[in-house]
Motif scaffolding. Structure first.
Motif, PDB file in Angstrom:
ATOM      1  N   ARG A  57       0.818  -1.215   0.000  1.00 44.47           N
ATOM      2  CA  ARG A  57       0.000   0.000   0.000  1.00 44.47           C
ATOM      3  C   ARG A  57       0.857   1.273   0.000  1.00 44.47           C
ATOM      4  N   ARG A  58       2.153   1.123  -0.096  1.00 49.57           N
ATOM      5  CA  ARG A  58       3.065   2.263  -0.125  1.00 49.57           C
ATOM      6  C   ARG A  58       2.886   3.006  -1.449  1.00 49.57           C
ATOM      7  N   MET A  59       2.650   4.330  -1.363  1.00 45.24           N
ATOM      8  CA  MET A  59       2.395   5.129  -2.563  1.00 45.24           C
ATOM      9  C   MET A  59       3.708   5.535  -3.227  1.00 45.24           C
ATOM     10  N   PHE A  60       3.719   5.513  -4.554  1.00 39.18           N
ATOM     11  CA  PHE A  60       4.865   5.962  -5.335  1.00 39.18           C
ATOM     12  C   PHE A  60       4.362   6.420  -6.698  1.00 39.18           C
ATOM     13  N   SER A  61       5.196   7.087  -7.452  1.00 32.34           N
ATOM     14  CA  SER A  61       4.768   7.614  -8.752  1.00 32.34           C
ATOM     15  C   SER A  61       4.851   6.526  -9.813  1.00 32.34           C
ATOM     16  N   ILE A  62       3.891   6.515 -10.714  1.00 34.17           N
ATOM     17  CA  ILE A  62       3.767   5.452 -11.700  1.00 34.17           C
ATOM     18  C   ILE A  62       4.891   5.472 -12.722  1.00 34.17           C
ATOM     19  N   GLN A  63       5.405   6.635 -13.069  1.00 33.64           N
ATOM     20  CA  GLN A  63       6.502   6.794 -14.019  1.00 33.64           C
ATOM     21  C   GLN A  63       6.235   6.008 -15.313  1.00 33.64           C
ATOM     22  N   SER A  64       7.233   5.286 -15.823  1.00 33.22           N
ATOM     23  CA  SER A  64       7.093   4.623 -17.121  1.00 33.22           C
ATOM     24  C   SER A  64       6.138   3.439 -17.108  1.00 33.22           C
ATOM     25  N   VAL A  65       5.726   2.978 -15.934  1.00 37.12           N
ATOM     26  CA  VAL A  65       4.706   1.930 -15.886  1.00 37.12           C
ATOM     27  C   VAL A  65       3.397   2.437 -16.491  1.00 37.12           C
ATOM     28  N   SER A  66       3.266   3.746 -16.612  1.00 40.78           N
ATOM     29  CA  SER A  66       2.071   4.330 -17.228  1.00 40.78           C
ATOM     30  C   SER A  66       2.000   4.080 -18.730  1.00 40.78           C
ATOM     31  N   LYS A  67       3.128   3.789 -19.361  1.00 43.99           N
ATOM     32  CA  LYS A  67       3.184   3.769 -20.829  1.00 43.99           C
ATOM     33  C   LYS A  67       2.232   2.779 -21.490  1.00 43.99           C
ATOM     34  N   PRO A  68       2.174   1.512 -21.066  1.00 49.58           N
ATOM     35  CA  PRO A  68       1.246   0.600 -21.750  1.00 49.58           C
ATOM     36  C   PRO A  68      -0.211   0.984 -21.570  1.00 49.58           C
ATOM     37  N   PHE A  69      -0.556   1.582 -20.424  1.00 47.47           N
ATOM     38  CA  PHE A  69      -1.936   1.972 -20.181  1.00 47.47           C
ATOM     39  C   PHE A  69      -2.332   3.158 -21.072  1.00 47.47           C
ATOM     40  N   VAL A  70      -1.448   4.138 -21.197  1.00 48.50           N
ATOM     41  CA  VAL A  70      -1.761   5.294 -22.045  1.00 48.50           C
ATOM     42  C   VAL A  70      -1.750   4.883 -23.519  1.00 48.50           C
ATOM     43  N   TYR A  71      -0.887   3.952 -23.880  1.00 47.95           N
ATOM     44  CA  TYR A  71      -0.900   3.403 -25.236  1.00 47.95           C
ATOM     45  C   TYR A  71      -2.255   2.748 -25.513  1.00 47.95           C
ATOM     46  N   ALA A  72      -2.757   1.974 -24.555  1.00 46.94           N
ATOM     47  CA  ALA A  72      -4.070   1.345 -24.711  1.00 46.94           C
ATOM     48  C   ALA A  72      -5.169   2.397 -24.842  1.00 46.94           C
ATOM     49  N   LEU A  73      -5.079   3.465 -24.059  1.00 53.10           N
ATOM     50  CA  LEU A  73      -6.073   4.530 -24.152  1.00 53.10           C
ATOM     51  C   LEU A  73      -6.031   5.200 -25.526  1.00 53.10           C
ATOM     52  N   ALA A  74      -4.828   5.430 -26.059  1.00 54.03           N
ATOM     53  CA  ALA A  74      -4.699   6.023 -27.390  1.00 54.03           C
ATOM     54  C   ALA A  74      -5.318   5.112 -28.450  1.00 54.03           C
ATOM     55  N   LEU A  75      -5.063   3.807 -28.345  1.00 56.60           N
ATOM     56  CA  LEU A  75      -5.662   2.857 -29.280  1.00 56.60           C
ATOM     57  C   LEU A  75      -7.188   2.874 -29.179  1.00 56.60           C
ATOM     58  N   GLN A  76      -7.684   2.979 -27.951  1.00 55.92           N
ATOM     59  CA  GLN A  76      -9.130   2.991 -27.737  1.00 55.92           C
ATOM     60  C   GLN A  76      -9.748   4.266 -28.318  1.00 55.92           C
ATOM     61  N   GLN A  77      -9.096   5.398 -28.128  1.00 52.15           N
ATOM     62  CA  GLN A  77      -9.642   6.681 -28.582  1.00 52.15           C
ATOM     63  C   GLN A  77      -9.445   6.916 -30.075  1.00 52.15           C
ATOM     64  N   ARG A  78      -8.267   6.576 -30.583  1.00 50.50           N
ATOM     65  CA  ARG A  78      -7.891   6.986 -31.932  1.00 50.50           C
ATOM     66  C   ARG A  78      -7.844   5.855 -32.955  1.00 50.50           C
ATOM     67  N   GLY A  79      -7.789   4.613 -32.491  1.00 43.69           N
ATOM     68  CA  GLY A  79      -7.734   3.475 -33.403  1.00 43.69           C
ATOM     69  C   GLY A  79      -6.316   3.116 -33.813  1.00 43.69           C
ATOM     70  N   TRP A  80      -6.161   1.881 -34.275  1.00 46.23           N
ATOM     71  CA  TRP A  80      -4.847   1.347 -34.609  1.00 46.23           C
ATOM     72  C   TRP A  80      -4.150   2.154 -35.695  1.00 46.23           C
ATOM     73  N   ASP A  81      -4.873   2.510 -36.761  1.00 47.97           N
ATOM     74  CA  ASP A  81      -4.240   3.182 -37.903  1.00 47.97           C
ATOM     75  C   ASP A  81      -3.617   4.511 -37.493  1.00 47.97           C
ATOM     76  N   LYS A  82      -4.347   5.307 -36.731  1.00 50.33           N
ATOM     77  CA  LYS A  82      -3.828   6.612 -36.307  1.00 50.33           C
ATOM     78  C   LYS A  82      -2.635   6.445 -35.374  1.00 50.33           C
ATOM     79  N   VAL A  83      -2.732   5.521 -34.435  1.00 42.81           N
ATOM     80  CA  VAL A  83      -1.628   5.318 -33.496  1.00 42.81           C
ATOM     81  C   VAL A  83      -0.404   4.793 -34.243  1.00 42.81           C
ATOM     82  N   GLN A  84      -0.625   3.887 -35.191  1.00 42.89           N
ATOM     83  CA  GLN A  84       0.489   3.317 -35.945  1.00 42.89           C
ATOM     84  C   GLN A  84       1.167   4.363 -36.833  1.00 42.89           C
TER      85      GLN A  84
END
Length: 424
Positions: A57-84
């Motif tokens: 339960r120790r809090m820390f900053s997400i840092q680069s662990v955020s990358k796959p989640f934001v990548y997934a959000l971009a794919l969800q919002q913009r689609g594969w073609d735009k992200v690619q």
């Protein structure tokens, strides 16, 4: 009966606790001053059960662990073609902060390195979004994934910006090749705020389990991402999530993973688990030393390598049946961690009114190391609660009948003589 899984996790933590090699990220003032000793981990199953140990339960900053989640959000919002169009999906074989782009297209090589992550960040909420609006969309997305409210540590963000020349250089390079439209400072500010989101290992285990479960948040049951988006994000994690150590990681550990310089490390095993560890000391590649050690042991003990042929074992519990003053627990197939966790959860819901508990493993083909350990420890604890516990194992599948306290399990030669045979 208290499940033995947290105790197993504590044992894993103890196995790496004395390893003090590596250093905290000294190029970020706030992280350079961080306590290097916290150690915690958490697992989240597809059914939303969370198991934690240590500083989970120790809090820390997400840092680069955020990358796959934001990548997934971009794919969800913009689609594969735009992200690619914006970022490729090829392993770079280079350090995470390398100033390099794909030859010919001038795209970042993948979304797990800083160049790709900055570019992906700029896709969220549209290229015309303000920094504040874009960051709020990302923060709210993280909150949905974690199933609770999360906050951004702005003091940490500004600390990182004091020494952000390399990321600024990357942003200027991206802007020069028209990969991003924002001013370089705004792009880096937006990305750094994303990385400064405060989480803990339990949050990350749930977030990782959401990817592993095809986009359904396992605790809330809400669908957050499309299954194909999760598949793409996991594929890039597998090939590039551990930077220039990604190939070695996949051959030895075999779990799609992502690390962060604050000491976080996540793994998502499709259809099974979300895993997270926290330990701030980093190796030369920027990955948590003790986190890597834990994942290596998990993969070996639990049989979690993605390329392993073992089935997940969700149907290993055949039935639980009470006959007279005895309850027979019948197992089948292969018993690995996922199978054992499901079995233990079902056993916890049972009211063993009869004093005698019999484990029938005649139809079990094999146990892996941790599956055997979990089942045996559960039986030992039921025995300590006063139950008369025995095992029916005519094929000698269990092999090791010694409990953790040094005593040996009682076995039955036959179920028929005890009138415990399964009725047709």
């Amino acid at each position: 009966m208290k499940t033995p899984i947290p105790d197993y996790l504590e044992t894993l933590l103890d196995s790496v606790r004395e390893d003090t090699s590596g250093e905290v990220a000294d190029y970020i003032p706030e992280l350079a001053a961080a306590d290097p000793d916290p150690l915690g981990m958490a697992l989240c199953t597809m059914s939303g059960r969370i198991y934690g140990a240590g500083d989970d339960r120790r809090m820390f900053s997400i840092q680069s662990v955020s990358k796959p989640f934001v990548y997934a959000l971009a794919l969800q919002q913009r689609g594969w073609d735009k992200v690619q169009e914006t970022v490729s999906a090829e392993p770079s074989g280079e350090a995470f902060h390398e100033l390099s782009l794909e030859s010919g297209t001038n795209r970042p090589m993948n979304p797990m390195i800083n160049a790709g992550a900055i570019a992906v960040n700029q896709l969220i909420n549209g290229e015309d979004s303000s920094v504040d609006d874009r960051v709020e969309v990302i923060r709210e997305f993280f909150c949905e994934l974690a199933g609770r409210e999360l906050q951004i540590n702005r003091q940490l963000c500004y600390s990182e910006l004091e020494d952000a020349e390399r990321n600024l250089s990357i942003a200027h390079m991206l802007r020069n090749y028209k990969v991003i439209q924002d001013e370089a400072h705004d792009a880096v500010l937006s990305y750094t705020l994303q990385c400064a989101t405060e989480i803990n290992a339990r949050d990350l285990a749930v977030m990782s389990a959401t990817l592993a479960g095809g986009g359904i948040q396992p605790v809330t049951g809400k669908r957050i991402l499309n299954p194909d988006v999760c598949r793409m994000a996991l594929a890039v994690m597998a090939s590039a999530g551990m930077y220039d150590a990604a190939g070695r990681w996949m051959t030895t550990v075999g779990i799609p993973a992502k690390s962060g310089v604050s000491g976080g490390l996540i793994g998502s095993l499709p259809g099974q688990l979300g895993i997270a560890t926290f330990s701030p000391r980093l190796d030369a590649q920027g990955n948590s030393v003790r986190g890597v050690g834990i994942f290596q042991k998990l993969s070996a003990d639990m049989g979690l390598h993605l390329m392993a042929a073992d089935p997940y074992g969700d149907s290993a519990l055949r039935n639980i049946h009470t006959e007279g003053d005895a309850t027979v627990i019948r197992l089948q197939g292969k018993v690995n961690f996922s199978a054992a966790e499901n079995i233990l959860n079902e056993m916890e819901t049972e009211d063993f009114g009869g004093r005698r508990i019999v484990l029938d493993i005649e139809r079990v083909s094999s146990f892996n190391k941790v599956g055997r350990r979990m089942i045996k420890e559960a039986l030992r604890r039921y025995r300590e609660q006063g139950h008369d516990v025995a095992i029916y194992d005519p094929e000698n599948i269990l092999t090791d009948l010694v409990y953790s306290d040094g005593t040996e399990a009682e076995t039955l030669d036959s179920l028929k003589e005890h009138s415990l045979e399964e009725k047709d």
